[in-house]
Design a protein around this motif. Structure first.
Motif, mmCIF file in Angstrom:
data_model
loop_
_atom_site.group_PDB
_atom_site.id
_atom_site.type_symbol
_atom_site.label_atom_id
_atom_site.label_comp_id
_atom_site.label_asym_id
_atom_site.label_seq_id
_atom_site.Cartn_x
_atom_site.Cartn_y
_atom_site.Cartn_z
ATOM 1 N N UNK A 20 0.275 -1.020 0.357
ATOM 2 C CA UNK A 20 0.188 -0.072 0.616
ATOM 3 C C UNK A 20 0.845 0.966 0.039
ATOM 4 N N UNK A 21 1.686 0.924 0.926
ATOM 5 C CA UNK A 21 3.482 2.677 0.334
ATOM 6 C C UNK A 21 3.486 1.995 0.070
ATOM 7 N N UNK A 22 4.268 1.588 -0.828
ATOM 8 C CA UNK A 22 4.605 1.933 -1.486
ATOM 9 C C UNK A 22 3.596 2.082 -3.320
ATOM 10 N N UNK A 23 2.647 2.038 -3.308
ATOM 11 C CA UNK A 23 1.361 2.248 -4.403
ATOM 12 C C UNK A 23 1.065 3.479 -3.767
ATOM 13 N N UNK A 24 1.104 4.183 -3.223
ATOM 14 C CA UNK A 24 0.357 5.309 -2.327
ATOM 15 C C UNK A 24 -0.363 5.499 -1.858
ATOM 16 N N UNK A 25 -1.065 3.922 -1.603
ATOM 17 C CA UNK A 25 -2.381 3.696 -1.443
ATOM 18 C C UNK A 25 -2.363 3.725 0.512
ATOM 19 N N UNK A 26 -3.574 4.093 1.178
ATOM 20 C CA UNK A 26 -4.224 3.833 2.148
ATOM 21 C C UNK A 26 -5.818 3.537 2.463
ATOM 22 N N UNK A 27 -5.699 3.112 4.175
ATOM 23 C CA UNK A 27 -7.594 2.548 4.410
ATOM 24 C C UNK A 27 -8.392 4.087 4.792
ATOM 25 N N UNK A 28 -9.535 4.072 4.238
ATOM 26 C CA UNK A 28 -9.933 4.722 5.485
ATOM 27 C C UNK A 28 -11.274 4.305 5.809
ATOM 28 N N UNK A 29 -12.250 4.301 6.836
ATOM 29 C CA UNK A 29 -12.997 4.000 7.295
ATOM 30 C C UNK A 29 -12.574 2.895 8.125
ATOM 31 N N UNK A 30 -14.088 2.289 8.808
ATOM 32 C CA UNK A 30 -13.873 0.518 9.728
ATOM 33 C C UNK A 30 -14.645 0.107 9.351
ATOM 34 N N UNK A 31 -14.352 -0.998 9.540
ATOM 35 C CA UNK A 31 -15.329 -2.571 9.179
ATOM 36 C C UNK A 31 -16.181 -1.934 10.400
ATOM 37 N N UNK A 32 -17.456 -2.655 10.361
ATOM 38 C CA UNK A 32 -18.423 -3.202 11.470
ATOM 39 C C UNK A 32 -18.293 -3.949 12.245
ATOM 40 N N UNK A 33 -18.324 -4.026 13.734
ATOM 41 C CA UNK A 33 -18.132 -4.679 14.341
ATOM 42 C C UNK A 33 -19.279 -6.002 14.479
ATOM 43 N N UNK A 34 -19.171 -6.291 14.115
ATOM 44 C CA UNK A 34 -20.484 -7.802 13.290
ATOM 45 C C UNK A 34 -19.328 -9.171 13.227
ATOM 46 N N UNK A 35 -19.731 -10.024 13.288
ATOM 47 C CA UNK A 35 -19.718 -11.629 13.263
ATOM 48 C C UNK A 35 -19.849 -11.758 11.733
ATOM 49 N N UNK A 36 -20.764 -11.582 10.701
ATOM 50 C CA UNK A 36 -20.658 -11.858 9.601
ATOM 51 C C UNK A 36 -20.965 -10.255 8.450
ATOM 52 N N UNK A 37 -21.212 -10.533 7.063
ATOM 53 C CA UNK A 37 -21.221 -9.514 6.341
ATOM 54 C C UNK A 37 -20.702 -10.301 5.073
ATOM 55 N N UNK A 38 -21.031 -9.352 3.961
ATOM 56 C CA UNK A 38 -20.364 -9.270 2.221
ATOM 57 C C UNK A 38 -20.138 -7.752 2.240
ATOM 58 N N UNK A 39 -18.509 -7.431 1.969
ATOM 59 C CA UNK A 39 -18.053 -6.814 1.583
ATOM 60 C C UNK A 39 -18.057 -6.270 -0.192
ATOM 61 N N UNK A 40 -19.063 -5.879 0.210
ATOM 62 C CA UNK A 40 -18.636 -5.296 -2.351
ATOM 63 C C UNK A 40 -17.706 -4.158 -2.042
ATOM 64 N N UNK A 41 -16.568 -4.690 -2.732
ATOM 65 C CA UNK A 41 -16.028 -4.069 -3.166
ATOM 66 C C UNK A 41 -16.187 -4.158 -4.888
ATOM 67 N N UNK A 42 -15.965 -2.841 -5.171
ATOM 68 C CA UNK A 42 -16.412 -2.500 -6.463
ATOM 69 C C UNK A 42 -15.791 -0.780 -6.767
ATOM 70 N N UNK A 43 -15.031 0.126 -8.327
ATOM 71 C CA UNK A 43 -15.581 -1.310 -9.438
ATOM 72 C C UNK A 43 -14.242 -1.643 -9.763
ATOM 73 N N UNK A 44 -14.770 -3.039 -9.805
ATOM 74 C CA UNK A 44 -12.927 -3.973 -10.031
ATOM 75 C C UNK A 44 -12.837 -4.411 -11.772
ATOM 76 N N UNK A 45 -12.209 -3.118 -11.792
ATOM 77 C CA UNK A 45 -12.088 -2.980 -13.562
ATOM 78 C C UNK A 45 -10.545 -3.164 -13.946
ATOM 79 N N UNK A 46 -9.371 -3.638 -13.370
ATOM 80 C CA UNK A 46 -8.166 -3.749 -13.677
ATOM 81 C C UNK A 46 -7.551 -5.272 -12.350
ATOM 82 N N UNK A 47 -6.560 -5.874 -12.872
ATOM 83 C CA UNK A 47 -6.027 -6.529 -12.336
ATOM 84 C C UNK A 47 -5.309 -5.671 -10.937
#
Length: 192
Positions: A20-47
């Motif tokens: 992430x650092x080499x690519x210049x990326x960061x993570x913002x926000x937090x995942x919920x404190x839940x035991x079960x969920x689906x994460x939608x990761x979008x938009x998926x346009x590249x490897x």
């Protein structure tokens, strides 16, 4: 420790942070404190989306599962893909993946599934709605997470509970993703 989070693995965490650092990326926000969920990761346009996702997974120590086309699971990388949470999908076979995923949620009291609604890195005319039907069938929420190439961030957004009004819910979900710019904007689906 929750089964959704892996034990500390300094090497994997270091690798994720370094990528992430080499690519210049960061993570913002937090995942919920839940035991079960689906994460939608979008938009998926590249490897590159996969590289960012795996780095994100390592940094947060997520025990998340994901679907990938079966060719990713061949030698020499198949074992590594499964170790990283991958589940091989054969698109050429008639298998009810929605019901299989719902069953996985039923069998595991703690389970995170990351899905890309495009189902491909190419231009699509609509999203595949399997994520929605899995969430409804399993009684779990969707966590909206965007890859924002313009600002080089993985943005973890709100938790969304499907109402059963698929068209209205999809409009609301797509509205969340509209401001985020994928690697290849011309491939992104933003609705009608």
């Amino acid at each position: 420790m929750s089964a959704n989070y892996l034990p500390a693995n300094p090497m994997a965490e270091w690798l994720g942070r370094t990528v992430l650092r080499l690519m210049g990326w960061r993570i913002e926000g937090e995942l919920p404190n839940l035991d079960r969920f689906i994460v939608i990761g979008a938009h998926h346009t590249s490897n590159w989306d996969f590289v960012i996702f795996i780095a994100f997974k390592f940094v947060l120590r997520l025990n998340a599962r994901w679907f990938g086309k079966h060719t990713l699971f061949r030698w020499p990388f198949g074992g590594l893909m499964r170790l990283w949470g991958g589940i091989a999908i054969r698109r050429d076979r008639q298998v009810n993946r929605v019901e299989q995923a719902v069953q996985a949620f039923r069998e595991h009291p703690e389970f995170i599934l990351v899905l890309s609604p495009e189902g491909t890195r190419k231009k699509v005319e609509r999203w595949k709605m399997g994520f929605y039907h899995i969430a409804r069938g399993a009684g779990v929420p969707l966590v909206l997470a965007a890859l924002d190439y313009r600002n080089k961030r993985v943005y973890i957004g709100p938790t969304f509970w499907p109402t059963g009004d698929e068209a209205a819910d999809l409009r609301e979900i797509l509205a969340f993703y509209r401001p985020f710019i994928p690697k290849k904007p011309e491939y992104a689906f933003y609705g009608d």
